[in-house]
Design a protein around this motif. Sequence first.
Motif, PDB file in Angstrom:
ATOM      1  N   ALA A 363      22.452  54.934  14.061  1.00  0.00           N
ATOM      2  CA  ALA A 363      21.291  54.504  15.038  1.00  0.00           C
ATOM      3  C   ALA A 363      21.753  53.942  16.154  1.00  0.00           C
ATOM      4  CB  ALA A 363      20.107  53.913  14.297  1.00  0.00           C
ATOM      5  N   GLY A 364      21.172  54.010  17.257  1.00  0.00           N
ATOM      6  CA  GLY A 364      21.263  53.093  18.439  1.00  0.00           C
ATOM      7  C   GLY A 364      22.435  53.981  19.153  1.00  0.00           C
ATOM      8  N   MET A 365      23.325  53.011  19.990  1.00  0.00           N
ATOM      9  CA  MET A 365      24.290  53.807  20.648  1.00  0.00           C
ATOM     10  C   MET A 365      25.320  54.408  19.943  1.00  0.00           C
ATOM     11  SD  MET A 365      25.240  54.128  23.859  1.00  0.00           S
ATOM     12  CE  MET A 365      26.612  54.933  24.590  1.00  0.00           C
ATOM     13  N   LYS A 366      25.519  54.053  18.744  1.00  0.00           N
ATOM     14  CA  LYS A 366      26.638  54.885  17.794  1.00  0.00           C
ATOM     15  C   LYS A 366      26.145  56.256  17.573  1.00  0.00           C
ATOM     16  CE  LYS A 366      29.721  53.768  14.102  1.00  0.00           C
ATOM     17  NZ  LYS A 366      30.410  52.845  13.138  1.00  0.00           N
ATOM     18  N   SER A 367      24.777  56.632  17.423  1.00  0.00           N
ATOM     19  CA  SER A 367      24.430  57.876  16.814  1.00  0.00           C
ATOM     20  C   SER A 367      24.692  58.851  18.211  1.00  0.00           C
ATOM     21  CB  SER A 367      22.667  57.743  16.853  1.00  0.00           C
ATOM     22  OG  SER A 367      22.180  57.550  18.010  1.00  0.00           O
ATOM     23  N   TYR A 368      24.921  58.208  19.313  1.00  0.00           N
ATOM     24  CA  TYR A 368      25.092  59.136  20.705  1.00  0.00           C
ATOM     25  C   TYR A 368      26.719  59.470  20.688  1.00  0.00           C
ATOM     26  CZ  TYR A 368      20.657  59.427  22.910  1.00  0.00           C
ATOM     27  OH  TYR A 368      19.312  60.061  23.083  1.00  0.00           O
ATOM     28  N   GLY A 369      27.353  58.896  19.709  1.00  0.00           N
ATOM     29  CA  GLY A 369      28.817  59.201  19.723  1.00  0.00           C
ATOM     30  C   GLY A 369      29.453  58.728  21.112  1.00  0.00           C
ATOM     31  N   ARG A 370      30.127  59.958  21.531  1.00  0.00           N
ATOM     32  CA  ARG A 370      30.683  59.620  23.050  1.00  0.00           C
ATOM     33  C   ARG A 370      29.709  59.887  24.348  1.00  0.00           C
ATOM     34  NH1 ARG A 370      37.202  60.557  22.954  1.00  0.00           N
ATOM     35  NH2 ARG A 370      37.530  59.947  20.790  1.00  0.00           N
ATOM     36  N   ALA A 371      28.537  60.375  24.037  1.00  0.00           N
ATOM     37  CA  ALA A 371      27.691  60.662  25.039  1.00  0.00           C
ATOM     38  C   ALA A 371      27.172  59.166  25.688  1.00  0.00           C
ATOM     39  CB  ALA A 371      26.309  61.197  24.536  1.00  0.00           C
ATOM     40  N   PRO A 372      27.262  59.444  27.084  1.00  0.00           N
ATOM     41  CA  PRO A 372      27.093  57.926  27.876  1.00  0.00           C
ATOM     42  C   PRO A 372      25.500  57.511  27.968  1.00  0.00           C
ATOM     43  CG  PRO A 372      27.632  59.685  29.545  1.00  0.00           C
ATOM     44  CD  PRO A 372      27.649  60.164  28.180  1.00  0.00           C
ATOM     45  N   THR A 373      24.565  58.291  27.654  1.00  0.00           N
ATOM     46  CA  THR A 373      23.226  58.208  28.182  1.00  0.00           C
ATOM     47  C   THR A 373      22.473  57.751  27.312  1.00  0.00           C
ATOM     48  OG1 THR A 373      22.914  60.546  27.390  1.00  0.00           O
ATOM     49  CG2 THR A 373      23.678  60.298  29.599  1.00  0.00           C
ATOM     50  N   PHE A 374      22.662  56.817  26.510  1.00  0.00           N
ATOM     51  CA  PHE A 374      21.510  56.252  25.424  1.00  0.00           C
ATOM     52  C   PHE A 374      20.868  55.173  26.112  1.00  0.00           C
ATOM     53  CE2 PHE A 374      20.143  55.235  21.449  1.00  0.00           C
ATOM     54  CZ  PHE A 374      19.866  53.744  21.498  1.00  0.00           C
ATOM     55  N   LEU A 375      19.479  55.130  25.749  1.00  0.00           N
ATOM     56  CA  LEU A 375      18.365  54.218  26.334  1.00  0.00           C
ATOM     57  C   LEU A 375      17.821  53.280  25.018  1.00  0.00           C
ATOM     58  CD1 LEU A 375      16.685  56.700  28.677  1.00  0.00           C
ATOM     59  CD2 LEU A 375      18.260  54.707  29.300  1.00  0.00           C
TER      60      LEU A 375
END
Length: 449
Positions: A363-375
């Motif tokens: 969850a959180g930023m880690k769930s986005y892997g290398r995608a830079p667009t987490f809010l």
Amino acid sequence: MTGSPVVVVGAGPVGLAAAAEVVERGLPALVLERGPHAGAAVAQWGHVRLFSRWGELVAPPARRLLETHGWQHPDETTYPTGREWVQQYLRPLADALGERVRFGAEVTGVARRGRDRVVDAGRESEPLTVHVHTSDGTPERITARAVIDASGTWGSPNPLGGDGLPALGEAAATDRITYLMPDLGDDAVATRYAGRHVVVAGSGHSALTALVGLAELAARHPSTRITWLLRREAVGSAFGGGEADQLPARGALGMRARAAVEAGRIEVVRGFRTEAVEHDATGALTLRSSTGQVVEAVDEVVVATGFRPDLSWLSELRLALDATLQAPVALAPLIDPNVHSCGTVYPHGAKELAHPEPNVFLAGMKSYGRAPTFLALTGYEQVRSIAAALAGDRESAERVELVLPETGVCSGAGLSELDTAVADADADAGCCGAPAEPQTVSLSAPAAR
């Protein structure tokens, strides 16, 4: 597993929100944080001001829990710094959660009890085991009914090297390279950069923050030289949405960076993918690109090329991760930065975050892997859905609703009171004829595990 807790890794904004959601659902929770206090990673960029006002920075269950302890919400219309976010929200929230939060507890591995990742039999009936090293070096094993990994990516910055690996000589130049946004309000830090040739590598809002701060430093110390390395061939959307940005403070930052470039205070080198870092005869650095470009006489380098997830301690779990983004396979198509901006990410929750390993969620930023667009609002909604799923409330888990702001790159953070003043003026003027809402914050610095 009835008496075992839901273990949350990371006491940052999303991790603590997850714990609050789980507790509110009546399930036992345990947060493990390797740092000395809540929001330890956020504190490392505490001098940076967030894009969002306080009204959008507090998770609903966290607010309900805090208010039972007499907590008062800060002025919802103001923009906090990372330091204020930690002191006025994250640390009080950890205090409210009490013994459910442990500090100095680094998670070194997670597995299925008595089963390595190859064994099929009994995976769904056996609990998870969380391997921990405490601050005094003592190893420990904790049995868990579920694990929510909200450890973020802050501890794993991307390198300067243009191919995703450190450039030749990068490791030998670490005394001249920083992967953090420098706090130029600190006299000792400012002295390091004043009057020097400083290179900033990266195209997100962390890079813009560094560039604007350095441009202000150069105004006070005119001998300071700033070079901005872009891997792309054109600046393009690097400045974000400007006046059209639904996060006014984010748009203001981009406009200030553009003004500094257009005024000639920042030299832009495009299409530069660093291949080698060399020391010259004077001790300064020379950066060489894969196409033969050279930037010479470099005194300091600020690397703002993003972050990546540390998956090493999850190696005994069966994770289904996208080959490109290292995000859950069901989530990856929704967040691919080659296709989506932050405002076009579809609502998602436990269903998209699930893995073949039962009751394991990133969850959180880690769930986005290398995608830079987490809010951050995305993370709050993720853990609400996950907690509902763990409590057996399938209807609530699948009812995921989230509206995100359009335009601009969604990584990075705001800069100063000036930015927020400009942003408030734009908002009052009805920026672009549309209300600037919802206001959300992007987490360029997720919590460490």
